[in-house]
Structure formats: C-alpha cells, structure tokens
Design a protein around this motif. Sequence first.
Motif, PDB file in Angstrom:
ATOM      1  N   ASN A   1      -6.666   3.254   7.198  1.00  0.00           N
ATOM      2  CA  ASN A   1      -6.221   4.165   8.205  1.00  0.00           C
ATOM      3  C   ASN A   1      -6.414   3.179   9.653  1.00  0.00           C
TER       4      ASN A   1
ATOM      5  N   CYS B   1       0.800  -1.372   0.004  1.00  0.00           N
ATOM      6  CA  CYS B   1       0.007  -0.158  -0.032  1.00  0.00           C
ATOM      7  C   CYS B   1       0.956   1.372   0.050  1.00  0.00           C
ATOM      8  N   ASP B   2       0.394   2.382  -0.391  1.00  0.00           N
ATOM      9  CA  ASP B   2       1.095   3.556  -0.338  1.00  0.00           C
ATOM     10  C   ASP B   2       0.555   4.654   0.618  1.00  0.00           C
ATOM     11  N   VAL B   3       0.325   4.316   1.766  1.00  0.00           N
ATOM     12  CA  VAL B   3      -0.246   4.983   2.873  1.00  0.00           C
ATOM     13  C   VAL B   3       1.095   6.218   3.254  1.00  0.00           C
TER      14      VAL B   3
ATOM     15  N   LYS C   1       0.909   9.117   0.925  1.00  0.00           N
ATOM     16  CA  LYS C   1      -0.292   9.777   1.231  1.00  0.00           C
ATOM     17  C   LYS C   1       0.094  10.652   2.406  1.00  0.00           C
TER      18      LYS C   1
ATOM     19  N   ASP D   1      -6.230   6.165  -7.924  1.00  0.00           N
ATOM     20  CA  ASP D   1      -7.442   6.761  -7.702  1.00  0.00           C
ATOM     21  C   ASP D   1      -8.328   6.163  -8.071  1.00  0.00           C
TER      22      ASP D   1
ATOM     23  N   LEU E   1      -8.280   8.568   3.682  1.00  0.00           N
ATOM     24  CA  LEU E   1      -7.430   7.318   3.524  1.00  0.00           C
ATOM     25  C   LEU E   1      -8.263   6.094   3.507  1.00  0.00           C
ATOM     26  N   ARG E   2      -8.011   5.019   2.478  1.00  0.00           N
ATOM     27  CA  ARG E   2      -8.540   4.008   2.330  1.00  0.00           C
ATOM     28  C   ARG E   2      -8.074   2.928   3.284  1.00  0.00           C
TER      29      ARG E   2
ATOM     30  N   ASP F   1     -11.591  -0.037  -0.151  1.00  0.00           N
ATOM     31  CA  ASP F   1     -10.712   0.072   1.104  1.00  0.00           C
ATOM     32  C   ASP F   1     -10.619  -1.239   1.973  1.00  0.00           C
TER      33      ASP F   1
ATOM     34  N   TYR G   1      -2.233  13.608   6.179  1.00  0.00           N
ATOM     35  CA  TYR G   1      -3.522  13.095   6.682  1.00  0.00           C
ATOM     36  C   TYR G   1      -3.348  12.572   8.145  1.00  0.00           C
TER      37      TYR G   1
ATOM     38  N   GLU H   1      -4.320   3.284  -1.773  1.00  0.00           N
ATOM     39  CA  GLU H   1      -3.725   4.636  -1.738  1.00  0.00           C
ATOM     40  C   GLU H   1      -2.522   5.000  -3.329  1.00  0.00           C
TER      41      GLU H   1
END
Length: 307
Positions: A29, A7-9, A12, A263, A26-27, A271, A18, A260
């Motif tokens: 969190n 994932c690319d949290v 982001k 889009d 966030l998809r 999510d 965020y 993340e």
Amino acid sequence: MIIDAHCDVLWKLWENDYDFHDSDLLRLNYKKWKKSDVKVQCFAIFVPDDVKEAAQYDVALEMVHIFFDRIIAPYDDVKFITSKEELISLAPHAKGAMLTLEGCHAIGHDLNKLKTLINMGVRAVGLTWNQANATCDGIEEKRGAGLSSFGEEVVDYLNEERIWTDVSHLSYQGFWDVMNRSQYPMASHSNVLELAGHPRNLDKDQLTALIKRKAWIGITFVPEFINGQTEAEWIEVLPHIDYILRMGGEDCLGFGSDFEGIDDIVKGLYDVNDFTAFVQQLIPRYGQRLVEKMSYVNFIDKFPRLR
C-alpha cells in the motif's frame, strides 16, 4: 533503490475495493511503499479468467482508471513512469509507478484495444496468462501452441513501439516464437525450472536464450516457483539467483515480486517492507555493485522505451 517488475495490486483494488493508502489487507500500500526502498513499482493489469469475455476489456480499463485515480492522483510524490528518461530523472523523494499488462485475453482479437492501452502508458505486455487466447497459448493450455497470426501482429506492434514482450506465462512453443520475433523480450516474474519444477519456471535452454539476448529476467517470490511447496524461506530465493549468475546472467537479473498475486507467503518476504532487508542481506554474498545491478540498474539499462 529497488525496482519491482510485477505486482497485482490493481486486481486486488478492483476486486475488493481496498484503500490503497493504508489497508492492512494489502502487502503493498502507499504507506508501506513509502517506507520501503522500492523506488519504482510496476502495476499489472490482470483481468481474472472468470470475467466474461465480452467484459474483459472494460475491466482492464477499470483497472487503468484505478491506477490513475487511486495510485497516481492522490500523491504528489508518486510519478507515472512511461520511459527510460523518466526513470532516470525521477526525483530523490519520489516513487515511480508503471503500468504493465498480464495477458492479452483482455484485448480479444482487436489490436486497437492494445494500442489504446499502450497509449495509456502500458510498457510491458505479457501475451498470455496461463490459458490460451487469440495471441498464443499459455503454459497451462494442453495444446501447447505458439504464436497465432494475430499474436505475430501484436509482437510486431510492440517492437515498433519499443515495448517489452513478457514471456512469463507463455507456452513453451510460444516462448520460442516470441524469442524469434520480439526485439524486446523479458521475463517479468519467473524462476529456474531445474530448481523448482513448476511449469511457470524457465528451463536452462530458455534462460540461455534470454541471457544471449541480454533480456531482463525477474526473480519472483512465489513459494511454488522457489521450492515447489506452498511455503518458502527468503534464503531459498538465492539458489535461483546463483544459477542464473553461473549462466552469465549478471546483467539480466532483477526482481518481480508478484505481491498480491498469490496467497502463499515467503517467510522474510511477506510484503514490500521486507524487500529492503532482503536486498541488504544479499550484499555480503554478492557485493554492492552486483546487488545494485539486480535491484535497479539492469532494469533501467534494458528498458526499451527511451522517451
């Protein structure tokens, strides 16, 4: 129980600041993750290609600090994972968080920078994103070159440290160079080229080579990699699973969501909370044992760093 390999949290959080705890933007969190069946989440260090070369390593370090300061430190039930031993011993109530590197452009020509990231806990290394860098060409580089001399040094070092070399995003020649040199190849988030003609997907020869090496392969939830379009349904992921299973990849399959990182949305896999329902819907089709192998067993079995 589910392990998600990509994932690319961190990107982001770095780019937008965020709140990891409960941001609806966030998809993935903390609150969503806590409610889900995702037991272990891999967090990629991805430095965007518009960051100036001189600043890329600093940005990678900033993302490492975000990982420890905002994902690990605030939560007693989130544990930093660096080894198979830690994966196996993760407490029932706990979540595991792991660091990966998506693209060696962040280290330039300096192997010591990679060594530092490995010492900080990175446990899978993608040599490129889509462009070329000092190690290899990425899949969008028209030149299509394979491993450089420096790239060979990088793979040799990863072998020594028992770290996965991730072939997702590599040029076609780079893929084969890595397969010839790496002791621990894997594909963190790629699908089947024959089913969706995006160059980031893997063709039959590549999948055959990975399966012969008993490498781990993460099916990803990117619409273009699923059906070649900007939208997809969750059920369209299944032909990619079926294809690899028919090739004998039962012991290789897993999931790398890429939450993340995109889009575009897969309906039914928006999510991390949708992951649970998705996996449950696989059981009637594949059976409990095979779904468990895809969800977490294969990842743990193949994880190269023992302790």
